[in-house]
Design a protein around this motif. Structure first.
Motif, short mmCIF file in Angstrom:
data_model
loop_
_atom_site.label_atom_id
_atom_site.label_comp_id
_atom_site.label_asym_id
_atom_site.label_seq_id
_atom_site.Cartn_x
_atom_site.Cartn_y
_atom_site.Cartn_z
N GLN A 1 7.89 -8.51 8.27
CA GLN A 1 7.77 -7.07 8.51
C GLN A 1 6.41 -6.55 8.05
O GLN A 1 5.75 -5.77 8.76
CB GLN A 1 8.90 -6.33 7.80
CG GLN A 1 10.28 -6.58 8.39
CD GLN A 1 11.39 -5.97 7.54
OE1 GLN A 1 11.18 -5.57 6.40
NE2 GLN A 1 12.59 -5.92 8.11
N MET A 2 5.99 -6.97 6.87
CA MET A 2 4.72 -6.51 6.31
C MET A 2 3.54 -6.99 7.16
O MET A 2 2.60 -6.23 7.42
CB MET A 2 4.57 -6.98 4.87
CG MET A 2 5.55 -6.34 3.90
SD MET A 2 5.50 -7.06 2.24
CE MET A 2 3.85 -6.55 1.70
N LYS A 3 3.58 -8.23 7.59
CA LYS A 3 2.47 -8.77 8.37
C LYS A 3 2.37 -8.09 9.74
O LYS A 3 1.26 -7.77 10.21
CB LYS A 3 2.64 -10.28 8.55
CG LYS A 3 2.46 -11.07 7.26
CD LYS A 3 2.54 -12.57 7.52
CE LYS A 3 2.35 -13.35 6.24
NZ LYS A 3 2.23 -14.80 6.46
N LYS A 4 3.49 -7.89 10.37
CA LYS A 4 3.49 -7.22 11.68
C LYS A 4 2.98 -5.79 11.54
O LYS A 4 2.20 -5.30 12.38
CB LYS A 4 4.89 -7.23 12.28
CG LYS A 4 4.96 -6.75 13.73
CD LYS A 4 6.32 -7.06 14.33
CE LYS A 4 6.38 -6.71 15.81
NZ LYS A 4 6.50 -5.27 16.05
N HIS B 1 6.52 -13.16 -3.64
CA HIS B 1 7.54 -12.37 -4.33
C HIS B 1 8.39 -11.55 -3.35
O HIS B 1 9.26 -10.79 -3.77
CB HIS B 1 6.88 -11.43 -5.34
CG HIS B 1 5.96 -10.43 -4.71
ND1 HIS B 1 4.77 -10.78 -4.12
CD2 HIS B 1 6.07 -9.08 -4.55
CE1 HIS B 1 4.18 -9.71 -3.64
NE2 HIS B 1 4.95 -8.66 -3.88
N VAL B 2 8.12 -11.70 -2.04
CA VAL B 2 8.85 -10.98 -0.99
C VAL B 2 9.63 -12.00 -0.17
O VAL B 2 9.10 -13.07 0.16
CB VAL B 2 7.88 -10.20 -0.08
CG1 VAL B 2 8.64 -9.39 0.95
CG2 VAL B 2 6.95 -9.32 -0.90
N MET C 1 0.85 -1.20 0.00
CA MET C 1 0.00 0.00 0.00
C MET C 1 0.88 1.24 0.00
O MET C 1 1.89 1.29 0.69
CB MET C 1 -0.91 0.02 1.24
CG MET C 1 -1.85 1.21 1.29
SD MET C 1 -2.72 1.37 2.88
CE MET C 1 -1.43 2.10 3.87
N VAL C 2 0.50 2.27 -0.77
CA VAL C 2 1.14 3.58 -0.73
C VAL C 2 0.05 4.63 -0.59
O VAL C 2 -1.14 4.34 -0.69
CB VAL C 2 1.97 3.86 -2.01
CG1 VAL C 2 3.08 2.85 -2.15
CG2 VAL C 2 1.08 3.85 -3.25
N VAL D 1 5.93 -3.95 -3.30
CA VAL D 1 6.61 -4.15 -2.02
C VAL D 1 6.86 -2.78 -1.41
O VAL D 1 7.24 -1.85 -2.12
CB VAL D 1 7.94 -4.91 -2.22
CG1 VAL D 1 8.63 -5.16 -0.88
CG2 VAL D 1 7.71 -6.22 -2.95
N PRO D 2 6.62 -2.62 -0.09
CA PRO D 2 6.88 -1.32 0.53
C PRO D 2 8.28 -0.81 0.24
O PRO D 2 9.26 -1.56 0.26
CB PRO D 2 6.71 -1.63 2.03
CG PRO D 2 5.74 -2.76 2.07
CD PRO D 2 6.07 -3.60 0.86
#
Length: 424
Positions: A74-77, A66-67, A1-2, A17-18
């Protein structure tokens, strides 16, 4: 998300990806957010990796494949923290994620619809938010034994001339369901009304890993959201599946649910046990085959599990008896109704809830408020509904949040949250 600079709205971009610089095409604009399609990665994140799956683009089930794993954690947390802040106003500490030691080949169960592709029977998935069927020849997260057996079952079904079900023709395979525990595989053929040739059953039973074959007969009147039809036929082998989880021996029937990652299920149950205070009475809602309740047997004088699926209650009772747990009992019924009935007669020290992704229904929220347990242990697979339910439980505050990675490569986030009544 951005966040789009022109509008200030969040933009959800699958496959991004962030931290990346990307070119996107906006697909949908809603009052509070937008969705966009990734066109090109201009500057890639160091966390981006080449997905080790040929079906990644079409399937979409493993939306984070793909991450790299550190990036996934990190993304899930972050998603969990943002959900708790947005919906529950919680800005406190979230414990480090308990990682999955096996990030591929961990899923012990599959449910794959069937379809004819170029006149060949295939199992696969539907693209997200569409009716487009994608045949899956290999899945990176299924256990190796499950994938091996699936391929052999499909070869047998093709050789027998079985076709996939369609609305224009009676009979046929609608879905293949398989489970694997401790190297043993159960096969469930979900079909339109039809008889399965005994020779097919015999050939499937000859697969070394297969110990059980069932048929579920599903009609067009059965809800599509439900996996099985009303009729279940035991065709061959063992009626139940068995597995060893920690110190406990568990069995389950085809309709009974168990966590999709056996190894991490044990970790999850141990986490619940460690976060549960001792007391006189613990009630577990949505107790399934009784795994969590059994892990809590030494935390209270009495444990009561509530479950709406009759087969699961049968399994849970048998499991408690087989493991010699005299203080653990299970009842069949609606979670809200049964909780209120229990609370009418006894004080509930701790309530453990492990609801579906949709979270606690409003009726259950009211039942919790009526029961007024001193503590709640909430096991969640959806941070958004978790946080909304916590906000609705006005008289409780968060004491601890412990995420557990169970579904690696996917965006699913599992968390255990301890809540304490504020007037205690």
């Amino acid at each position: 998300m951005v966040r789009a600079s022109a509008t200030g709205k969040p933009v959800f971009i699958p496959a991004a990806v962030p931290g990346e610089t990307v070119l996107v095409e906006v697909e949908k604009e809603m009052p509070k957010f937008m969705t966009a399609r990734l066109v090109k990665v201009i500057e890639a994140s160091s966390r981006r990796q080449q997905p080790p799956c040929e079906h990644y683009q079409e399937c979409g089930g493993c939306s984070l494949i793909h991450v790299d794993y550190k990036g996934q954690i990190q993304m899930k947390k972050q998603f969990l923290e943002e959900s708790l802040k947005k919906y529950a106003g919680y800005t406190g500490e979230v414990e480090p994620m308990i990682k999955n030691p096996t990030v591929f080949e961990y899923r012990n169960s599959l449910k794959m619809p069937a379809a004819m592709v170029d006149d060949v029977l295939e199992t696969g998935l539907y693209k997200r938010d569409s009716n487009d069927f994608v045949p899956i020849h290999a899945c990176a997260i299924h256990t190796r034994g499950l994938e091996k057996a699936r391929k052999e079952v499909m070869d047998i079904l093709r050789e027998s001339g079985m076709k996939a079900w369609s609305r224009n023709k009676r009979g046929g395979l609608r879905m293949l369901v398989m489970k694997e525990f401790d190297g043993k595989v159960q096969v469930i053929l979900v079909t339109d009304p039809m008889d399965i040739d005994p020779e097919i059953t015999a050939k499937i039973m000859n697969i070394p890993e297969v110990t059980s074959v069932w048929q579920s007969i599903k009609t067009e009147r059965d809800p599509e959201v439900e996996t099985f039809g009303k009729v279940m036929r035991h065709l061959a082998g063992d009626e139940t599946m068995s597995l060893k989880l920690g110190d406990f021996d568990l069995t389950l029937l085809p309709r009974s649910f168990f966590q999709l990652n056996t190894q991490q299920a044990k970790v999850l149950y141990e986490t619940v046990r460690d976060m549960t205070p001792e007391g006189g009475l613990i009630v577990e809602a949505y107790s399934g085959i009784g795994g969590i309740s059994m892990f809590l047997h030494d935390k209270a004088k009495k444990i009561i599990g509530i479950e709406g699926v009759a087969d699961a209650v049968t399994n849970a009772r048998e499991n408690a008896k087989a493991n010699g747990l005299e203080n653990v009992e299970f009842i069949h019924g609606d979670a809200a109704e049964q909780l209120e009935e229990i609370a009418d007669n006894e004080d509930v020290d701790t309530l453990v809830v492990d609801p579906p992704r949709s979270g606690l229904q409003e009726r259950m929220i009211e039942a919790v408020k009526f029961a007024q347990p001193k503590n709640i242990i909430y096991v969640s697979c959806n941070p958004s509904t978790l946080a909304k339910d916590i906000e609705a439980l006005e008289d409780y505050e968060i004491e601890k949040v412990q995420p557990v990675d169970i579904f690696s490569q996917t965006s699913n986030v599992e968390a255990v949250v301890k809540l304490k009544r504020t007037d205690e």
